[in-house]
Design a protein around this motif. Structure first.
Motif, PDB file in Angstrom:
ATOM      1  N   PRO A   9      -0.645  -3.080  -7.317  1.00 39.20           N
ATOM      2  CA  PRO A   9      -2.022  -3.426  -6.717  1.00 39.20           C
ATOM      3  C   PRO A   9      -2.174  -4.805  -6.698  1.00 39.20           C
ATOM      4  CG  PRO A   9      -2.176  -2.830  -8.952  1.00 39.20           C
ATOM      5  CD  PRO A   9      -0.856  -2.450  -8.557  1.00 39.20           C
TER       6      PRO A   9
ATOM      7  N   THR B 291       2.849  -4.975 -10.874  1.00 39.64           N
ATOM      8  CA  THR B 291       3.025  -3.349 -11.452  1.00 39.64           C
ATOM      9  C   THR B 291       1.925  -3.447 -12.672  1.00 39.64           C
ATOM     10  OG1 THR B 291       4.800  -4.052 -12.588  1.00 39.64           O
ATOM     11  CG2 THR B 291       5.280  -2.927 -10.501  1.00 39.64           C
TER      12      THR B 291
ATOM     13  N   ALA C  63       0.758  -1.131   0.223  1.00 41.87           N
ATOM     14  CA  ALA C  63       0.095  -0.070   0.243  1.00 41.87           C
ATOM     15  C   ALA C  63       0.842   1.165   0.017  1.00 41.87           C
ATOM     16  CB  ALA C  63      -0.721  -0.032   1.291  1.00 41.87           C
TER      17      ALA C  63
ATOM     18  N   ASN D 238      -5.890  -1.296  -4.068  1.00 40.35           N
ATOM     19  CA  ASN D 238      -4.978  -0.632  -3.714  1.00 40.35           C
ATOM     20  C   ASN D 238      -5.486  -0.103  -2.239  1.00 40.35           C
ATOM     21  OD1 ASN D 238      -2.404  -0.365  -5.478  1.00 40.35           O
ATOM     22  ND2 ASN D 238      -4.006   0.478  -6.902  1.00 40.35           N
ATOM     23  N   ILE D 239      -4.633  -0.085  -1.201  1.00 37.80           N
ATOM     24  CA  ILE D 239      -4.919   0.479  -0.175  1.00 37.80           C
ATOM     25  C   ILE D 239      -6.067  -0.092   0.810  1.00 37.80           C
ATOM     26  CG2 ILE D 239      -5.166   2.598   1.660  1.00 37.80           C
ATOM     27  CD1 ILE D 239      -3.572   3.994  -0.653  1.00 37.80           C
TER      28      ILE D 239
ATOM     29  N   LEU E  77       2.975   3.995  -1.461  1.00 37.45           N
ATOM     30  CA  LEU E  77       2.832   4.898  -2.876  1.00 37.45           C
ATOM     31  C   LEU E  77       4.342   4.632  -3.258  1.00 37.45           C
ATOM     32  CD1 LEU E  77       0.693   7.856  -2.015  1.00 37.45           C
ATOM     33  CD2 LEU E  77       0.069   5.621  -3.059  1.00 37.45           C
ATOM     34  N   CYS E  78       4.428   4.181  -4.500  1.00 36.28           N
ATOM     35  CA  CYS E  78       5.794   4.199  -5.242  1.00 36.28           C
ATOM     36  C   CYS E  78       6.136   5.297  -6.042  1.00 36.28           C
ATOM     37  CB  CYS E  78       5.837   2.672  -5.950  1.00 36.28           C
ATOM     38  SG  CYS E  78       5.625   1.677  -4.867  1.00 36.28           S
TER      39      CYS E  78
ATOM     40  N   ASP F  58       0.645   0.320 -12.906  1.00 35.54           N
ATOM     41  CA  ASP F  58       0.297   1.153 -11.677  1.00 35.54           C
ATOM     42  C   ASP F  58       1.421   0.877 -10.708  1.00 35.54           C
ATOM     43  OD1 ASP F  58      -0.844   2.061  -9.092  1.00 35.54           O
ATOM     44  OD2 ASP F  58      -2.689   0.906  -9.480  1.00 35.54           O
ATOM     45  N   GLU F  59       2.224   2.007 -10.385  1.00 38.99           N
ATOM     46  CA  GLU F  59       3.259   2.011  -9.752  1.00 38.99           C
ATOM     47  C   GLU F  59       3.026   1.772  -8.372  1.00 38.99           C
ATOM     48  OE1 GLU F  59       2.161   6.184  -9.348  1.00 38.99           O
ATOM     49  OE2 GLU F  59       1.960   4.694 -10.960  1.00 38.99           O
ATOM     50  N   ARG F  60       1.687   1.733  -7.782  1.00 37.53           N
ATOM     51  CA  ARG F  60       1.496   1.287  -6.170  1.00 37.53           C
ATOM     52  C   ARG F  60       1.236  -0.244  -6.191  1.00 37.53           C
ATOM     53  NH1 ARG F  60      -4.211   4.608  -6.166  1.00 37.53           N
ATOM     54  NH2 ARG F  60      -4.226   3.615  -8.253  1.00 37.53           N
TER      55      ARG F  60
END
Length: 542
Positions: free
Chosen positions: A363, A346, A24, A436-437, A26-27, A359-361
């Protein structure tokens, strides 16, 4: 947080796998080398198809990030978590009531279960048996657990345990199914070399390999804090485990240290077969790179002769966190296929736009992919047409069946499968509610996995699938002794060049193998004939 070889995994790969610490976060987009529009293979060109059948049983416990083994009809789970992904604040990160404090025996076919509370064991150290994301490996009737993260009751501290536990599976199962105390099945020693969580462990040849991971102590928070310390191992640790008499010891311990490329945890470690037929391991993904909070993309290969070989020429697109892996080797062309079942990634397939997005987060995803390593050393990935109906896969376990044809390291022999073949189960892991999150839970879902081989383009079989002659490995390297696999009765064998000229003719299969072992480099055809029909197999000798 997973189950192996699967976030807490089955070697039978959090945040995944190994629980700790996550995604979770953030990248940042700096220094990202993986293409955001990756080139993928066409799944229709794969030499097999895959099917899944859900067989979830409501009575099963939800588990992830455990140590896993299997003995006869029983699955064995020790440690891990019964809640979802860990929290991100010191007092909510790893609730004690969500640690799995039971040893579980589960029969996947009948649904029968037995459990035993580890606190009732009469052994020196019970806390490591409640840890999350331990490393583990099974060697026949013995099962080994190393490290793991959890609470040490005597101090009240959360630590990575410096512990190796050996479990004699026949003893454990026999006592537990008769409702006894299985303490006699356990041996333990303390070792700082085993103080690791979030890595993976496997056995190859006479040696165990403890790969990656970190030493995490204190209460976890999302951002760096005085409440914890964390030190990656940066290592592949190679050693023997001795069980002489009633003892337990670690010997012949060596280390490969690489701070640039082995700052990895929460990855998938899966067995592979090389084009020459030898066994190896492959490390897929892992986190976090020292320059940015993103996964590693370059696969790392480990074999008995070379402990570290990183493929700098390929960057993995999908499933860089711990997830189940189903490995298959195609002996007709030396290609190694590893199916990776979702988890965190990613990249993911967007149903709305019908495109692969980035998605850099990192997921949670639903997508299933296949990673192919060809005999020439090149790699490609395929996005499978099947996908999960929920955000599953992270720290889920794959349990191979013993009935499907396979090598000694549990890589399946694709070309020995006859039609649709049951290869094993997927079980447990983390179920996320959104990518995410997210809130999450420990999953109890179970799936059967089936593989159906397609007709090889390298082997012509006019008489049907009941007849074949296979050469393993194929391609065949210099100074390699080929293994011939035959189904059917043949009265004559010919070795021909690609123009159809007969180079050798014999009625003895052994002579054919001898000729192939000394043939000069080139492309050949093996022709086998008998009353049942005629088979032609193409062979590459290099």
């Amino acid at each position: 947080m997973a189950v192996h070889r699967f976030a807490g995994t089955f070697k039978p790969v959090v945040l995944m796998k190994h629980l700790l610490f996550p995604v979770a976060i953030l990248c940042f987009l700096s220094t990202i080398s993986l293409a955001q529009n990756p080139v993928l293979g066409n799944p229709a060109e794969l030499p097999f198809s895959m099917q899944m059948e859900e067989v979830t049983q409501d009575e099963l416990p939800g588990l992830h990030s455990s140590a896993f083994a299997h003995w006869e009809e029983w699955w064995i789970f020790i440690g891990g978590r019964v809640g979802g992904l860990h929290g991100f604040f010191p007092f909510t990160a790893f609730p004690e009531n969500e640690a799995n404090a039971q040893i579980w025996l589960i029969n996947p076919e009948t649904g029968d279960m037995h459990s035993f509370g580890v606190d009732a064991l009469l052994i020196p150290f019970v806390d490591p048996l409640k840890a999350t994301n331990p490393q583990y490996a099974q060697d026949g009737e013995w099962f080994f657990m190393a490290g793991g993260y959890g609470k040490e009751a005597s101090t009240g501290d959360f630590i990575t345990f410096p512990m190796l536990t050996a479990v004699h599976l026949p003893t454990l199962v026999s006592i537990m199914v008769n409702n006894g105390n299985p303490s006699a099945a356990f041996r333990q020693i303390q070792s700082e070399n085993m103080r690791v969580c979030g890595g993976e462990m496997d056995k190859m040849g006479d040696y165990f390999y403890l790969v990656g991971g970190h030493d995490f102590s204190g209460k976890y928070t999302q951002t760096p804090s005085a409440s914890f310390t964390q030190e990656y191992t940066y290592e592949i640790r190679k050693f023997r485990i001795n069980l002489q008499g009633t003892g337990l010891s670690i010997t012949d311990y060596t280390v490969h240290h690489d701070e640039a490329n082995l700052r990895r945890r929460d990855f998938t470690l899966a067995p592979v077969i090389r084009p020459d037929g030898s066994q190896a391991l492959c490390l897929y993904g892992g986190v976090f790179r020292p320059d940015v909070d993103l996964p590693y993309y370059n696969p790392v290969y480990i074999d008995e002769n070379q402990i570290f070989m990183m493929d700098a020429g390929y960057e993995q697109v999908f499933s860089q966190y711990t997830c189940p892996a189903v490995p298959l080797f195609d002996s007709t062309d030396g290609s190694m296929y590893t199916m990776l079942f979702a988890g965190l990634s990613t990249h993911y397939f967007d149903q709305g736009s019908q495109t692969v997005k980035y998605d850099e987060r990192v997921p949670f995803i639903r997508d299933i992919s296949t990673f192919c390593r060809r005999a020439d050393g090149s790699s490609v990935e395929y996005l499978m047409p099947q996908r999960f109906d929920a955000l599953l896969g992270s720290n889920m376990v794959f349990v191979p069946t013993e009935t499907a044809p396979q090598y000694g390291n549990e890589v399946f022999k694709l070309r020995q499968m006859q039609g649709k073949t049951f290869v094993g189960w997927l079980f447990g892991g983390i179920k996320a509610d959104i990518p995410n999150i997210t809130t999450s839970s420990a999953s109890k879902r179970m799936f059967k996995v089936y593989i159906t081989p397609k007709q090889s383009s390298h082997t012509l079989q006019p008489a049907g699938d009941s007849l074949f002659v296979r050469v393993v490995p194929n391609p065949l390297g210099s100074n390699q002794a080929p293994e011939l696999e035959v189904s059917g009765v043949f009265s004559a064998f010919q070795l021909c060049n690609m123009e159809g000229m007969v180079i050798r003719h014999t009625e003895q299969l052994e002579e054919l193998g001898e000729w192939l072992g000394v043939a000069p480099p080139g492309v050949y055809m093996v022709v086998a004939a008998g009353e049942q029909g005629r088979v032609v197999t193409r062979i590459l000798r290099f």
